[in-house]
Design a protein around this motif. Structure first.
Motif, mmCIF file in Angstrom:
data_model
loop_
_atom_site.group_PDB
_atom_site.id
_atom_site.type_symbol
_atom_site.label_atom_id
_atom_site.label_comp_id
_atom_site.label_asym_id
_atom_site.label_seq_id
_atom_site.Cartn_x
_atom_site.Cartn_y
_atom_site.Cartn_z
ATOM 1 N N GLN A 106 0.840 -1.218 0.000
ATOM 2 C CA GLN A 106 0.000 0.000 0.000
ATOM 3 C C GLN A 106 0.868 1.259 0.000
ATOM 4 O O GLN A 106 0.516 2.273 -0.587
ATOM 5 N N THR A 107 2.016 1.179 0.676
ATOM 6 C CA THR A 107 2.925 2.337 0.682
ATOM 7 C C THR A 107 3.414 2.619 -0.740
ATOM 8 O O THR A 107 3.477 3.776 -1.177
ATOM 9 N N LEU A 108 3.724 1.550 -1.468
ATOM 10 C CA LEU A 108 4.164 1.719 -2.865
ATOM 11 C C LEU A 108 3.053 2.384 -3.689
ATOM 12 O O LEU A 108 3.312 3.333 -4.447
ATOM 13 N N SER A 109 1.807 1.920 -3.522
ATOM 14 C CA SER A 109 0.693 2.515 -4.287
ATOM 15 C C SER A 109 0.551 3.998 -3.959
ATOM 16 O O SER A 109 0.355 4.827 -4.854
ATOM 17 N N LEU A 110 0.653 4.338 -2.665
ATOM 18 C CA LEU A 110 0.507 5.750 -2.275
ATOM 19 C C LEU A 110 1.629 6.601 -2.857
ATOM 20 O O LEU A 110 1.413 7.739 -3.285
ATOM 21 N N LEU A 111 2.829 6.028 -2.872
ATOM 22 C CA LEU A 111 3.979 6.791 -3.372
ATOM 23 C C LEU A 111 3.817 7.062 -4.871
ATOM 24 O O LEU A 111 4.065 8.179 -5.347
ATOM 25 N N GLU A 112 3.354 6.056 -5.603
ATOM 26 C CA GLU A 112 3.148 6.245 -7.046
ATOM 27 C C GLU A 112 1.978 7.200 -7.292
ATOM 28 O O GLU A 112 2.033 8.046 -8.178
ATOM 29 N N GLU A 113 0.940 7.081 -6.460
ATOM 30 C CA GLU A 113 -0.210 7.993 -6.567
ATOM 31 C C GLU A 113 0.232 9.446 -6.321
ATOM 32 O O GLU A 113 -0.293 10.378 -6.920
ATOM 33 N N ALA A 114 1.246 9.615 -5.451
ATOM 34 C CA ALA A 114 1.748 10.968 -5.162
ATOM 35 C C ALA A 114 2.609 11.511 -6.303
ATOM 36 O O ALA A 114 3.051 12.659 -6.265
ATOM 37 N N GLY A 115 2.890 10.668 -7.306
ATOM 38 C CA GLY A 115 3.614 11.152 -8.487
ATOM 39 C C GLY A 115 5.093 10.812 -8.495
ATOM 40 O O GLY A 115 5.843 11.308 -9.338
ATOM 41 N N VAL A 116 5.537 9.941 -7.574
ATOM 42 C CA VAL A 116 6.956 9.558 -7.546
ATOM 43 C C VAL A 116 7.142 8.323 -8.434
ATOM 44 O O VAL A 116 6.364 7.370 -8.358
#
Ligand SMILES: Cc1cc2nc3c(=O)[nH]c(=O)nc-3n(C[C@H](O)[C@H](O)[C@H](O)COP(=O)(O)OP(=O)(O)OC[C@H]3O[C@@H](n4cnc5c(N)ncnc54)[C@H](O)[C@@H]3O)c2cc1C
Length: 341
Positions: free
Chosen positions: A155-165
């Protein structure tokens, strides 16, 4: 009971360490994250004294500490000592990093997908939404060295990608070479283990292992990781306490546990003072085992894990745990720091 309390710190104030990812991205925030000890009301009592200096030696046998200050070495004896000097982490200097990123034309690369790398990359993307932010992680999962469940890491990976990283996994950085220096700016060629190369204006290493800041204690008082042993292993154990990140203890190093340990140490010292002065039977607080728990800010959302609640994430979690400033207002309010100080 008359008690004299002395606080020694090499800094002249309290730094909101949790806010580092934002402090290293935003100049206005970096100024607010620093609070002089003079501004903290709880430290302004006549029986409390703050001395700016580095503790260079502690002799637990004779209960004497040596402090290196601007006016020379000071030796002071004590009845009780609490060591809480934390971990040495290699974070860059805020002013330099902010300026270098502001000028950047190529990508900003963060190396390391641990807590610091993740928060740093997402905060930078939030402050500079038009810049390209890349995070390189050598393992398949983010947070690979943390004892956390896979659903939290995913989930941390999904949030990080969602944040544009842009996240690259299973690939390590093998080389970073400065290839061009224009006046006031530098560009780097970043090479990955699969041979792919890309250009970066700024590279942030977020992979160094934290080192305990306990070199002032004699070797006999430290375990093989350089952390203080349980207090029964040092001379005069009832007079020596350790609290916070410096302690060899279970769980992920977090500020809640650090503050609770400080409270326990103060309580237990007070119990001993009551015993020696009034014959009171002491009741000591024991610090419990801490299971792995964590809370992370990733972009505009936060994610947290505890064994009882499992993984939770979202904007509401962010609001409840960090507010809109990585917990700065809530920290100021618990330290009763007034604005404008
Ligand atoms: C980027 C980052 C993000 C984080 N985010 C979170 C989070 O979201 N939630 C969370 O719970 N935790 C978080 N943490 C962890 C949290 O900040 C620490 O657990 C907490 O700060 C530990 O407090 P401490 O008092 O033990 O050590 P520190 O806060 O490191 O304080 C140690 C103090 O000792 C002083 N000192 C050191 N050596 C000497 C010496 N020889 N003489 C005199 N003074 C000395 C230092 O100047 C410093 O003021 C984060 C940490 C980092 C680095």
């Amino acid at each position: 009971m008359s008690v004299e309390i002395k606080l020694f710190d090499k800094r002249d104030g309290f730094y909101h360490l949790i806010g580092s990812p934002l402090a290293l991205a935003s100049e206005p925030y970096s100024k607010k994250a620093w609070m002089k000890f003079d501004c903290i009301p709880a430290l302004q009592f006549p029986n409390q004294k703050y001395v700016q200096g580095t503790v260079s030696n502690v002799d637990c046998y004779s209960k004497v500490a040596t402090i290196r200050s601007v006016s020379g070495d000071i030796e002071g004896s004590y009845d009780y000592l609490i060591v809480s000097s934390g971990l040495r982490r290699y974070l860059s200097e805020a002013g330099e990093q902010i300026e270098s990123i502001r000028r950047s034309t190529e990508a900003i690369v963060v190396i390391g997908g641990g807590t610091v790398g993740i928060e740093m990359a997402s905060e930078l993307k939030g402050i500079h939404p038009t810049k390209t932010l890349k995070l390189i992680q050598s393992r398949d999962k983010l947070l690979s060295s943390e004892p956390l469940p896979d659903d939290f890491k995913d989930q941390t990976l999904s949030l990080l990608e969602e944040a544009g990283v842009e996240v690259t996994r299973n690939n390590r950085v093998t080389d970073v070479t400065a290839v061009k220096y224009a006046e006031g700016s530098s560009v780097y060629k970043v090479t990955l283990s699969d041979g792919i190369q890309s250009m970066a204006s700024h590279v942030i290493w977020a992979i160094s292992k934290s080192i305990p800041r306990a070199d002032y204690l004699r070797v006999a008082a430290l375990n093989n990781e350089g952390l203080p042993r349980l207090i029964r292993d040092v001379a005069n154990p009832k007079h020596h306490f350790a609290a916070g990140d410096i302690v060899a203890w279970s769980g992920i190093k977090r500020c809640g546990a650090a503050m609770a340990m400080g409270h326990n140490a103060a309580f237990n010292i007070h119990q001993q003072m009551l015993e020696s002065q009034f014959g009171h039977t002491p009741g000591f607080m024991e610090f419990p085992e801490v299971p792995p728990m964590i809370s992370l800010v990733v972009g505009k959302k936060a994610i947290l894990y505890s064994p009882s609640e499992g993984t939770q994430s979202g904007a509401e979690v962010m609001k409840n745990f960090f507010g809109d400033d990585l917990g700065l207002k809530s920290m100021n309010s618990s330290l009763r720091i007034s604005t404008g100080c």
